[in-house]
Design an enzyme around this catalytic site. Structure first.
Site, PDB file in Angstrom:
ATOM      1  N   GLU A 195       0.854  -1.192   0.000  1.00  0.00           N
ATOM      2  CA  GLU A 195       0.000   0.000   0.000  1.00  0.00           C
ATOM      3  C   GLU A 195       0.884   1.233   0.000  1.00  0.00           C
ATOM      4  OE1 GLU A 195      -2.569  -0.204   3.450  1.00  0.00           O
ATOM      5  OE2 GLU A 195      -2.609  -2.376   3.208  1.00  0.00           O
ATOM      6  N   LYS A 223       2.088   4.702   1.660  1.00  0.00           N
ATOM      7  CA  LYS A 223       2.128   5.245   3.018  1.00  0.00           C
ATOM      8  C   LYS A 223       1.732   6.718   2.923  1.00  0.00           C
ATOM      9  CE  LYS A 223       4.998   5.220   7.132  1.00  0.00           C
ATOM     10  NZ  LYS A 223       4.993   6.621   7.557  1.00  0.00           N
ATOM     11  N   ASP A 231       0.910  10.410   4.038  1.00  0.00           N
ATOM     12  CA  ASP A 231       1.585  11.270   4.997  1.00  0.00           C
ATOM     13  C   ASP A 231       0.607  12.292   5.550  1.00  0.00           C
ATOM     14  OD1 ASP A 231       3.711  12.030   6.456  1.00  0.00           O
ATOM     15  OD2 ASP A 231       4.695  13.174   4.876  1.00  0.00           O
ATOM     16  N   TYR A 237      -6.824   2.130   5.861  1.00  0.00           N
ATOM     17  CA  TYR A 237      -5.914   1.045   5.496  1.00  0.00           C
ATOM     18  C   TYR A 237      -5.947  -0.175   6.399  1.00  0.00           C
ATOM     19  CZ  TYR A 237      -3.158   3.711   8.876  1.00  0.00           C
ATOM     20  OH  TYR A 237      -2.750   4.389   9.982  1.00  0.00           O
ATOM     21  N   LYS A 270      10.705   3.673   3.107  1.00  0.00           N
ATOM     22  CA  LYS A 270      10.698   5.126   2.941  1.00  0.00           C
ATOM     23  C   LYS A 270      11.368   5.532   1.631  1.00  0.00           C
ATOM     24  CE  LYS A 270       8.899   6.718   6.868  1.00  0.00           C
ATOM     25  NZ  LYS A 270       9.301   7.449   8.035  1.00  0.00           N
ATOM     26  N   CYS A 282      13.704  48.840   0.622  1.00  0.00           N
ATOM     27  CA  CYS A 282      12.712  48.173  -0.218  1.00  0.00           C
ATOM     28  C   CYS A 282      13.138  48.201  -1.688  1.00  0.00           C
ATOM     29  CB  CYS A 282      11.363  48.864  -0.057  1.00  0.00           C
ATOM     30  SG  CYS A 282      10.091  48.191  -1.131  1.00  0.00           S
ATOM     31  N   CYS A 288      10.432  50.603  -3.556  1.00  0.00           N
ATOM     32  CA  CYS A 288      10.226  52.024  -3.279  1.00  0.00           C
ATOM     33  C   CYS A 288      11.385  52.646  -2.509  1.00  0.00           C
ATOM     34  CB  CYS A 288       8.912  52.241  -2.531  1.00  0.00           C
ATOM     35  SG  CYS A 288       8.995  51.724  -0.820  1.00  0.00           S
ATOM     36  N   CYS A 346       8.497  46.475   4.558  1.00  0.00           N
ATOM     37  CA  CYS A 346       8.607  47.819   4.020  1.00  0.00           C
ATOM     38  C   CYS A 346       7.487  48.631   4.653  1.00  0.00           C
ATOM     39  CB  CYS A 346       8.427  47.812   2.501  1.00  0.00           C
ATOM     40  SG  CYS A 346       8.157  49.478   1.859  1.00  0.00           S
ATOM     41  N   CYS A 354       4.109  52.303  -1.612  1.00  0.00           N
ATOM     42  CA  CYS A 354       4.915  51.233  -2.198  1.00  0.00           C
ATOM     43  C   CYS A 354       4.019  50.436  -3.149  1.00  0.00           C
ATOM     44  CB  CYS A 354       5.459  50.375  -1.056  1.00  0.00           C
ATOM     45  SG  CYS A 354       6.507  49.029  -1.569  1.00  0.00           S
TER      46      CYS A 354
HETATM   47  P1  AMP Z   1       5.606   6.110  11.502  1.00  0.00           P
HETATM   48  O1  AMP Z   1       4.795   7.264  12.016  1.00  0.00           O
HETATM   49  O2  AMP Z   1       6.696   6.499  10.567  1.00  0.00           O
HETATM   50  O3  AMP Z   1       6.005   5.152  12.587  1.00  0.00           O
HETATM   51  O4  AMP Z   1       4.622   5.306  10.558  1.00  0.00           O
HETATM   52  C1  AMP Z   1       3.471   4.696  11.069  1.00  0.00           C
HETATM   53  C2  AMP Z   1       2.282   5.446  10.580  1.00  0.00           C
HETATM   54  O5  AMP Z   1       2.150   5.379   9.169  1.00  0.00           O
HETATM   55  C3  AMP Z   1       1.007   4.846  11.068  1.00  0.00           C
HETATM   56  O6  AMP Z   1       0.705   5.293  12.353  1.00  0.00           O
HETATM   57  C4  AMP Z   1       0.016   5.347  10.067  1.00  0.00           C
HETATM   58  O7  AMP Z   1      -0.559   6.538  10.556  1.00  0.00           O
HETATM   59  C5  AMP Z   1       0.825   5.716   8.853  1.00  0.00           C
HETATM   60  N1  AMP Z   1       0.372   5.053   7.626  1.00  0.00           N
HETATM   61  C6  AMP Z   1       0.169   5.710   6.457  1.00  0.00           C
HETATM   62  N2  AMP Z   1      -0.246   4.881   5.498  1.00  0.00           N
HETATM   63  C7  AMP Z   1      -0.341   3.652   6.044  1.00  0.00           C
HETATM   64  C8  AMP Z   1      -0.737   2.384   5.547  1.00  0.00           C
HETATM   65  N3  AMP Z   1      -1.095   2.204   4.267  1.00  0.00           N
HETATM   66  N4  AMP Z   1      -0.712   1.341   6.401  1.00  0.00           N
HETATM   67  C9  AMP Z   1      -0.334   1.512   7.696  1.00  0.00           C
HETATM   68  N5  AMP Z   1       0.045   2.688   8.225  1.00  0.00           N
HETATM   69  C10 AMP Z   1       0.046   3.763   7.417  1.00  0.00           C
HETATM   70 ZN    ZN Z   2       8.418  49.494  -0.478  1.00  0.00          ZN
END
Ligand code: AMP
Ligand code: ZN
Length: 664
Positions: free
Chosen positions: A110, A112, A114, A221, A308, A402, A405, A420, A426
């Site tokens: 899957e 990951k 962010d 997930y 990662k 600036c 101006c 400024c 300006c």
């Molecule tokens: P870390 O914070 O680096 O330890 O990564 C763990 C976190 O990745 C988990 O707590 C999830 O919030 C996040 N995460 C994002 N996508 C996934 C996924 N597909 N499966 C499991 N965890 C995920």
């Molecule tokens: Zn200015």
């Protein structure tokens, strides 16, 4: 058809449209039609509070305010993930697995995501609560905020286990993030740095209506619980989709580590095409029986591994440092780079943020620098390649005046940026301020765009927004790309803006730190611009949620003779500088300073109306009872725990009838 049936049908229909739009990305109704149906449902619910449903689609707009988030212990702990960075790491992991389980091992791969992790608990198909990860053992309950995220189903479809937790990530897609930042810039606020922090910050906002405005998404997930009847992770994802959850379809089944590596290689390139951020891939042993045998270490499951991606980095030459002047006068240093390919786009510029940043990294023109595109949208310079520094290199002298101006710059204590101060002389500030004034959320002047504003200023036709109101058709006709019709539209648009309500005028005039929300609060509290002009810093900070920074800025704005003259001109042109009379008629101070909790189902008014009544009369609605609560308005079916809590804390409990009498 009975009213109850009608309400139920509307709820089901709206739920389905939400699902099609937010989960499947496939609209089946126009926004307008949706709004009409939503309003109809709101109306019926208001007339029939006896059919209250905490999971009604009408509650998606938020409004509940949480002062303190309750701490909830996770029934199933939320683990972290172990990280890997190479093929070798993954092969080592496979070896460890094969020692512990028998038979073939398949993997679900899957993305990951962010963002901020979240655990949703469903009981009998209804969303019961949403809790942040916290320390993994316990987190904060943020249900009211999560309900406003439209891709989170409040009620499930098809078959589902009677009780389970589903885990996912709250993310803020780039498009929405960029839009939020445009608005912040318009309001003179610092832009948010990256989508992840903004997403996780959103979960802890006190006002759920603010969360509702943010285009957050919830990507799921993992499902945990007892006797769920699933056999594999891959199957679980599919079941989750069928229940109505948003589960991205990137997930793939791999029968070997080699196939896992193919998945990684593919997404290392294609992740840049996704609408949201990913920082890697998560690989999970597919068979749930095997997962159970593998179990957990103190920190993470043995059956899952994160891989990662490397943040992409290139080195290139910094040709020149230039300086931009924003609408508020803030100076931003910009690195002009030798164009270079990075993460699928050509990078020519990078923000240097401020003087401290340049000094810290000792960045100089002519340096070879490392540029990275990580979580941030705008690439950033992370270091200088000192080995390549030219011999004749000289330290960067930050500008003192600036660039537009030539006024001497100032830097106030606590501010990262230089400004400024030539507020009214300006050009980029003048143009930026008028552009803000006419923008959609401010005066929304039809027929006038940002480029025309720049032209008007550069041609000397206007020098502040009050000048717009004296523009004549034959003055603007000669401008580039203007014709009879467009000139007429422009003049009409300007005329129409005289009807825009006071709170938006207050936002439009561009007081630093006074964004849309603050403008509303000030308008509601002071009711007229004259009252705000009179207000001292002490007065201002006594208004809820107005801090020193905003108060100082407001006072400073109105201390300026030039601003006072401009406001006077707006007044002479007939702009709305006070709250209109009919809006005022419904507002009093009867509940001023009181913190009130509303609970249960009401007879003569809906909960939403009740809350509005409280706010219109100067009170504050709070979602949980504390020692600071002044009273609790109790309706029918109020939870027994709320009553007990109110009684132990000695909080007065009053009925709906008593409450309405109080206001009479
Ligand atoms: P870390 O914070 O680096 O330890 O990564 C763990 C976190 O990745 C988990 O707590 C999830 O919030 C996040 N995460 C994002 N996508 C996934 C996924 N597909 N499966 C499991 N965890 C995920
Ligand atoms: Zn200015």
């Amino acid at each position: 058809m009975s009213i109850q049936q009608k309400i139920q049908d509307l709820r089901n229909e709206l739920r389905e449209h939400n699902y099609n739009y937010y989960v499947l990305d496939n609209a089946t109704i126009s926004d307008y039609e949706f709004d009409v149906k939503l309003k109809e449902l709101q109306g019926l619910e208001a007339q029939h509070p006896e059919f209250y449903d905490p999971n009604s689609p009408t509650l998606r707009v938020g409004g509940e305010v949480t002062k303190n988030f309750n701490t909830i212990v996770h029934e199933h702990r939320m683990y972290s993930l172990d990280n890997s960075y190479s093929k070798e790491d993954l092969l080592d992991w496979e070896k460890r697995i094969k020692k512990l389980v028998d038979g073939e091992v398949y993997y679900t791969c899957e993305l990951k995501y962010d963002g901020a992790s979240i655990s949703l608990t469903y009981e009998n198909g209804n969303l019961l609560r949403a809790v942040t990860r916290g320390d993994g053992t316990q987190g904060d309950e943020v249900t009211a905020n999560i309900k406003t995220i439209k891709s989170v189903p409040l009620q499930l479809k098809g078959d589902f286990p009677p009780k389970f937790d589903i885990r996912g990530e709250i993310v803020l897609p780039f498009e929405g993030f960029n839009k939020m930042n445009e608005e912040r810039l318009e309001a003179g606020e610092e832009p948010y740095r990256n989508p992840r922090n903004t997403a996780s910050g959103s979960l802890k906002l006190q006002d759920s209506a603010e969360v509702a405005k943010r285009p957050l998404e919830c990507l799921l997930y993992n499902i945990t619980g007892h006797n769920l009847g699933f056999n594999t992770q891959f199957e679980t994802l599919d079941k989750a989709r069928q229940m109505g959850f948003k589960v991205p379809d990137a997930a793939k089944l791999a029968t070997s580590i080699d196939e896992v590596l193919e998945f990684i290689a593919y997404w290392d390139v294609h992740r840049h095409d996704l609408p949201y951020e990913t920082d890697g891939v998560v690989i999970k042993v597919n068979n749930l029986q095997q997962q159970e045998e593998l179990g957990y270490t103190a920190k993470a499951p043995r059956w899952a591994m994160a891989y990662k991606f490397k943040a992409e980095q290139v080195s290139t030459r910094l040709n020149e440092i230039t300086y931009q002047v924003g609408r508020t006068g803030a100076i931003t240093p910009v690195a002009n780079l030798e164009p270079v390919e990075l993460a699928g786009t050509t990078v020519k510029r990078a923000s240097l943020h401020n003087a401290d940043q340049i000094e810290k990294l000792d960045i100089r023109e002519g340096d070879e620098v490392f540029v990275e595109k990580g979580g941030e949208i705008i690439p950033k310079i992370i270091a200088v390649d000192m080995s390549k520094r030219p011999v004749n290199s000289v330290p960067t002298q930050y500008i003192t005046h600036c660039p537009e101006c030539q006024t001497e710059l100032i830097r106030q204590e606590g501010d990262a940026k230089h400004y400024c101060p030539n507020y009214n002389g300006c050009n980029p500030q003048i143009i930026g301020r008028i552009q803000h004034y006419i923008s959609r959320k401010a005066m929304d002047i039809e027929g006038l765009g940002g480029e025309t504003v720049a032209l008007l200023v550069n041609e000397g036709l206007i020098s502040n927004y009050s000048d717009l109101y004296t523009l004549k058709k034959d003055e603007v006709m000669p401008l580039e790309r203007m014709a009879e019709k467009s000139a007429e539209n422009l003049i009409n648009g300007i005329e129409a803006s005289k009807q825009i309500p006071f709170e938006r005028v207050l936002f439009a005039i561009g007081i630093r730190y006074v964004g849309e929300t603050v403008a509303k609060k000030l308008a509601k509290h002071y009711k007229s611009i004259d009252a705000i002009v009179e207000a001292t810093v002490e007065d201002l900070v006594s208004v809820d949620e107005i801090g020193d920074r905003i108060a100082d800025s407001v006072v400073e704005f109105f201390a300026s003779e030039e601003n006072k003259t401009i406001i006077q001109k707006l007044r002479n042109h007939g702009l709305q500088l006070e709250v209109s009379a009919d809006k005022l008629a419904n507002q009093t101070d009867k509940l001023k300073g009181l913190s009130i909790v509303v609970s249960g189902v009401f007879e003569t008014v809906s909960r939403t109306e009740l809350k509005k009544l409280i706010e219109d009369n100067g009170g504050k609605v709070s979602s949980s009872i504390s020692s600071k609560t002044n009273f609790l308005v109790a309706g029918d079916k109020m939870g027994p725990s709320k009553r007990t809590k109110a009684e132990t804390l000695g909080v007065e409990i009053i009925t709906e009838k008593d409450f309405l009498l109080k206001l009479k």
